[in-house]
Design a protein around this motif. Sequence first.
Motif, PDB file in Angstrom:
ATOM      1  N   TYR B 178       0.824  -1.222   0.000  1.00 53.38           N
ATOM      2  CA  TYR B 178       0.000   0.000   0.000  1.00 53.38           C
ATOM      3  C   TYR B 178       0.854   1.267   0.000  1.00 53.38           C
ATOM      4  O   TYR B 178       0.371   2.336  -0.342  1.00 53.38           O
ATOM      5  CB  TYR B 178      -0.965  -0.018   1.189  1.00 53.38           C
ATOM      6  CG  TYR B 178      -2.000  -1.113   1.059  1.00 53.38           C
ATOM      7  CD1 TYR B 178      -3.138  -0.939   0.283  1.00 53.38           C
ATOM      8  CD2 TYR B 178      -1.810  -2.351   1.672  1.00 53.38           C
ATOM      9  CE1 TYR B 178      -4.068  -1.947   0.131  1.00 53.38           C
ATOM     10  CE2 TYR B 178      -2.732  -3.372   1.525  1.00 53.38           C
ATOM     11  CZ  TYR B 178      -3.855  -3.165   0.757  1.00 53.38           C
ATOM     12  OH  TYR B 178      -4.776  -4.179   0.597  1.00 53.38           O
ATOM     13  N   ARG B 179       2.124   1.144   0.381  1.00 50.79           N
ATOM     14  CA  ARG B 179       2.981   2.336   0.360  1.00 50.79           C
ATOM     15  C   ARG B 179       3.270   2.802  -1.064  1.00 50.79           C
ATOM     16  O   ARG B 179       3.806   3.880  -1.268  1.00 50.79           O
ATOM     17  CB  ARG B 179       4.282   2.066   1.131  1.00 50.79           C
ATOM     18  CG  ARG B 179       5.069   0.898   0.612  1.00 50.79           C
ATOM     19  CD  ARG B 179       6.140   0.466   1.598  1.00 50.79           C
ATOM     20  NE  ARG B 179       6.561  -0.885   1.320  1.00 50.79           N
ATOM     21  CZ  ARG B 179       7.798  -1.324   1.436  1.00 50.79           C
ATOM     22  NH1 ARG B 179       8.727  -0.518   1.875  1.00 50.79           N
ATOM     23  NH2 ARG B 179       8.108  -2.566   1.161  1.00 50.79           N
ATOM     24  N   TYR B 180       2.947   1.962  -2.052  1.00 51.17           N
ATOM     25  CA  TYR B 180       3.185   2.356  -3.442  1.00 51.17           C
ATOM     26  C   TYR B 180       1.930   2.883  -4.134  1.00 51.17           C
ATOM     27  O   TYR B 180       1.937   3.114  -5.340  1.00 51.17           O
ATOM     28  CB  TYR B 180       3.740   1.172  -4.240  1.00 51.17           C
ATOM     29  CG  TYR B 180       4.988   0.582  -3.622  1.00 51.17           C
ATOM     30  CD1 TYR B 180       6.130   1.362  -3.463  1.00 51.17           C
ATOM     31  CD2 TYR B 180       5.015  -0.745  -3.194  1.00 51.17           C
ATOM     32  CE1 TYR B 180       7.265   0.832  -2.888  1.00 51.17           C
ATOM     33  CE2 TYR B 180       6.147  -1.277  -2.618  1.00 51.17           C
ATOM     34  CZ  TYR B 180       7.275  -0.489  -2.461  1.00 51.17           C
ATOM     35  OH  TYR B 180       8.403  -1.011  -1.892  1.00 51.17           O
ATOM     36  N   GLN B 182      -1.234   5.662  -4.141  1.00 46.88           N
ATOM     37  CA  GLN B 182      -1.728   6.927  -3.578  1.00 46.88           C
ATOM     38  C   GLN B 182      -2.952   7.383  -4.352  1.00 46.88           C
ATOM     39  O   GLN B 182      -3.084   7.111  -5.554  1.00 46.88           O
ATOM     40  CB  GLN B 182      -0.653   8.008  -3.723  1.00 46.88           C
ATOM     41  CG  GLN B 182       0.349   8.039  -2.591  1.00 46.88           C
ATOM     42  CD  GLN B 182       1.128   9.338  -2.611  1.00 46.88           C
ATOM     43  OE1 GLN B 182       1.658   9.715  -3.643  1.00 46.88           O
ATOM     44  NE2 GLN B 182       1.183  10.016  -1.478  1.00 46.88           N
ATOM     45  N   LEU B 184      -4.549  10.992  -5.203  1.00 44.24           N
ATOM     46  CA  LEU B 184      -4.262  12.427  -5.121  1.00 44.24           C
ATOM     47  C   LEU B 184      -5.494  13.227  -5.511  1.00 44.24           C
ATOM     48  O   LEU B 184      -6.269  12.810  -6.377  1.00 44.24           O
ATOM     49  CB  LEU B 184      -3.115  12.792  -6.071  1.00 44.24           C
ATOM     50  CG  LEU B 184      -1.809  12.008  -5.944  1.00 44.24           C
ATOM     51  CD1 LEU B 184      -0.792  12.508  -6.968  1.00 44.24           C
ATOM     52  CD2 LEU B 184      -1.235  12.121  -4.528  1.00 44.24           C
ATOM     53  N   LYS B 189      -2.468  16.716  -3.924  1.00 43.50           N
ATOM     54  CA  LYS B 189      -2.279  16.395  -2.505  1.00 43.50           C
ATOM     55  C   LYS B 189      -2.876  15.011  -2.218  1.00 43.50           C
ATOM     56  O   LYS B 189      -3.967  14.678  -2.699  1.00 43.50           O
ATOM     57  CB  LYS B 189      -2.997  17.467  -1.676  1.00 43.50           C
ATOM     58  CG  LYS B 189      -2.687  17.390  -0.206  1.00 43.50           C
ATOM     59  CD  LYS B 189      -3.302  18.580   0.532  1.00 43.50           C
ATOM     60  CE  LYS B 189      -3.242  18.315   2.009  1.00 43.50           C
ATOM     61  NZ  LYS B 189      -4.520  18.196   2.650  1.00 43.50           N
ATOM     62  N   ALA B 190      -2.145  14.231  -1.414  1.00 40.34           N
ATOM     63  CA  ALA B 190      -2.611  12.859  -1.139  1.00 40.34           C
ATOM     64  C   ALA B 190      -3.834  12.874  -0.216  1.00 40.34           C
ATOM     65  O   ALA B 190      -3.858  13.593   0.780  1.00 40.34           O
ATOM     66  CB  ALA B 190      -1.486  12.056  -0.507  1.00 40.34           C
ATOM     67  N   TRP B 193      -5.760   8.142   4.047  1.00 42.49           N
ATOM     68  CA  TRP B 193      -6.360   6.845   4.339  1.00 42.49           C
ATOM     69  C   TRP B 193      -7.566   6.496   3.462  1.00 42.49           C
ATOM     70  O   TRP B 193      -8.649   6.203   3.976  1.00 42.49           O
ATOM     71  CB  TRP B 193      -6.776   6.788   5.815  1.00 42.49           C
ATOM     72  CG  TRP B 193      -5.666   7.163   6.731  1.00 42.49           C
ATOM     73  CD1 TRP B 193      -4.341   6.926   6.564  1.00 42.49           C
ATOM     74  CD2 TRP B 193      -5.775   7.863   7.977  1.00 42.49           C
ATOM     75  NE1 TRP B 193      -3.620   7.423   7.619  1.00 42.49           N
ATOM     76  CE2 TRP B 193      -4.479   8.001   8.502  1.00 42.49           C
ATOM     77  CE3 TRP B 193      -6.854   8.366   8.698  1.00 42.49           C
ATOM     78  CZ2 TRP B 193      -4.231   8.627   9.713  1.00 42.49           C
ATOM     79  CZ3 TRP B 193      -6.609   8.993   9.902  1.00 42.49           C
ATOM     80  CH2 TRP B 193      -5.318   9.128  10.400  1.00 42.49           C
ATOM     81  N   GLU B 197      -6.670  -1.248   3.830  1.00 42.15           N
ATOM     82  CA  GLU B 197      -5.337  -1.849   3.780  1.00 42.15           C
ATOM     83  C   GLU B 197      -5.338  -3.150   4.567  1.00 42.15           C
ATOM     84  O   GLU B 197      -5.578  -3.157   5.763  1.00 42.15           O
ATOM     85  CB  GLU B 197      -4.300  -0.871   4.343  1.00 42.15           C
ATOM     86  CG  GLU B 197      -4.222   0.409   3.522  1.00 42.15           C
ATOM     87  CD  GLU B 197      -3.083   1.316   3.944  1.00 42.15           C
ATOM     88  OE1 GLU B 197      -2.234   0.882   4.733  1.00 42.15           O
ATOM     89  OE2 GLU B 197      -3.058   2.458   3.456  1.00 42.15           O
ATOM     90  N   ASP B 244       3.140   3.716  -7.905  1.00 42.14           N
ATOM     91  CA  ASP B 244       4.529   4.167  -7.881  1.00 42.14           C
ATOM     92  C   ASP B 244       5.463   3.145  -8.544  1.00 42.14           C
ATOM     93  O   ASP B 244       5.358   1.939  -8.299  1.00 42.14           O
ATOM     94  CB  ASP B 244       4.951   4.354  -6.406  1.00 42.14           C
ATOM     95  CG  ASP B 244       6.187   5.206  -6.267  1.00 42.14           C
ATOM     96  OD1 ASP B 244       7.195   4.878  -6.921  1.00 42.14           O
ATOM     97  OD2 ASP B 244       6.134   6.187  -5.512  1.00 42.14           O
ATOM     98  N   ARG B 260      -0.512   6.460 -13.802  1.00 40.58           N
ATOM     99  CA  ARG B 260      -1.523   7.377 -13.255  1.00 40.58           C
ATOM    100  C   ARG B 260      -2.853   7.153 -13.940  1.00 40.58           C
ATOM    101  O   ARG B 260      -2.901   7.070 -15.164  1.00 40.58           O
ATOM    102  CB  ARG B 260      -1.094   8.830 -13.462  1.00 40.58           C
ATOM    103  CG  ARG B 260       0.065   9.240 -12.581  1.00 40.58           C
ATOM    104  CD  ARG B 260       0.443  10.693 -12.776  1.00 40.58           C
ATOM    105  NE  ARG B 260       1.432  11.059 -11.777  1.00 40.58           N
ATOM    106  CZ  ARG B 260       2.718  10.786 -11.883  1.00 40.58           C
ATOM    107  NH1 ARG B 260       3.161  10.152 -12.946  1.00 40.58           N
ATOM    108  NH2 ARG B 260       3.566  11.126 -10.930  1.00 40.58           N
TER     109      ARG B 260
END
Lengths: 359, 393
Positions: B178-180, B182, B184, B189-190, B193, B197, B244, B260
Amino acid sequence: MMSRNRCLVALALALVLTATASAGLTDSLKQGTPEIKSMGALAFGPEGVLFVADTRGGAIFALATDDTTASEVKEGLKVASLNEKIASLLGIESKQLKINDLAINPISTNAYLTVSRGTGADAPSVLVKVDRKGKISEVALKDVKFARVAINNVTTKNRQEAITSMAYLNGKLFVAGLSNEEFASNLRVIPVPFKDSDKGTGIKIYHGAHGRFETASPVRTFIPYDIKGEAHLLAAYTCTPLVKLPVSKLAPGQQITGTTVAELGNGNRPLDMVMYQKNGKDYLLLSNSRRGLMKIDMTGVDKIEGITDPIRGGKTAGLKYETIKGIEGIEQMAKLDNARAVVLSRSKDALNLETIDLP
Amino acid sequence: MLSRCTLLLTTAFLAFSSGPTRADHEYSIRLLLPRPGQPAVIEVQGLDARNQEALKRSNWSNEKWQALLSVKVGTGSAAQIAARPCLLGTYRIHNDRLQFTPRFPFEPGLPYHASLDPARLPIPTNDPPRTQRVALPPPPPRPQAFVERIYPTRNQLPENQLKFYIHFSAPMAQGRVYRYIQLLDAKGKAIAWPFLELDEELWNPDGTRFTLFIDPGRIKRGLKPREDLGPALEEGKKYTLVIDARWNDAEGRPLRETYRKTFTVVAPDEACPSLEKWQITAPPGGTRRALEVTFPEPLDSALLQRLVWVVDPRGEKVPGTIALEREETVWRFTPEKAWTAGEYRLLVDTRLEDLAGNSLAKPFEVDVLRKIERTIKQETVARSFRVTGTSGR
């Protein structure tokens, strides 16, 4: 004195009854080499029997660990950089190791972990034991006593069901699963010892918010808990709330709605739960991806009829809880004894196995 | 006698190895490449006959073998490597050599360090311990993995959009993914949550498709996450889902590029899909032309592959292939064999969902005070269509 004697008799009777109820589970297992495709969620049953979820193989295994002697070690378990040590044993770097679950054998108090050797879909799984002295070894699964039950799990080229949580209670194994396609509750009750004829029944669990909005929400994690003599599961839904579900209603064909006893707020990802007693009160310790540890006071859980009003402005409702500060990055948690829990916490790339006092 | 010998390791590797090459006699440590049915093993040559015999007869514990020949993995300083536990594996004397077979095959490209301590032989010697670094050749480079597509493919999504399917060109690395990912907002801006997850990440069996749920607590009305933070997606706004490039594939290499998907959010969809509103275009008999079913809204791409099928006039499932078109609003079914004239049926499992998780059976959430949503009890629903024309013979 009289009262103390009565307590002792009651305790002895309870122990005998428990032993009787669980006698024969190991005997029901057959010698052989289980073909486990992947090892994920863990739960201990009686007699040191370990239940292992095989998501890729669509099955649950019961394994006799033969680890049935109580450890004499008093100190807590502590292994720094456990992930690096296990990776070294398996001949890989720690970034290639995935720790899937942690369970403590309630008899021996040794720790068991399921790990994947590699990060790909076909990475082999390994069952690892960490004894109370911190010695790490692989649990060999050749020529062991085991049983397997296939779960009614439709696996196609792309569909797979992740088993997120398991718990054993009074001859039944409760298994929560989540499909990678449809959004539906999937809680199974599987009789133990496993029978070919009964592969467990799915129960539809609903969640109602404020007595109004109802979803067939999947259960993410749960723990058995006795409320006023009635067996319950305390369960966290994927949509956050903590609910109570009476076990008597978790029967084939039933559709039930959990009663919300606490709303845990945003950004929560409940991971593991530990129930314990302190100063005559019951507490639930809940590890959480973003909020550290939450200590929930179970006082009044029997009387809660469900949270029915919206909760706004960062407030919470239902059971009271506090966030325990200073313990961050917990990825796994299991109960060691009534005063301590074992946690696997992340510090940068290292996963440390530590023992914490139950707060 | 042995104690007076000068020990030196020769680097007679079949695989490549690094480290100093020594040219003395007696012992050599080498890595034998894997052969069909046989894993790669580490082999020590040069043990004297008495030690070979003693080792053959020995009933050593693993710890004792490891004290004689330890095998460790990875990079780092000599002290860091020495501090690591030894690899699990088995030891034996085979054809006058000491062999170590690892419990799991050596990883190509990863360095291993084999250390022999002659003082730990059954008949010890005074020769100093020696360490040799060995490695299997790294795997040949393959094309880098990339995101092939994300379902739903439409770029207008309902406010209560429930899930995305991320399809990769090759199997991906699993664990802490999940760190990869996002989400936006229009300003880049992200969003805090937005996703559900799960440790038990939702992959397909071959690791090429990842299922990403929007946090149901942010979708379902009346829950605290939504009360506090609002829905993850809001009508009228624009968002970008970012995958990402640092996400590694199963072989440990990053994605070819960051992916994207930009979309705008429209009104929430609270209605169940309805089979009656589907348009069925029956194919002519005697051909393998596709049956085309058109929906008024996109439906779940994965479930359309599994929960919709065709049965022939005898009630048997027709084999064929499914294709999704026009942003998952068209389901095209091409049979393996030509259609024959007669009455066919399109069967649909009522668990089939739209983008917001409303299934044919039940909406994602039921407003129990406003019981206007219908719920279907049957597991499947069906619609008939007639194939006319030649019999296909």
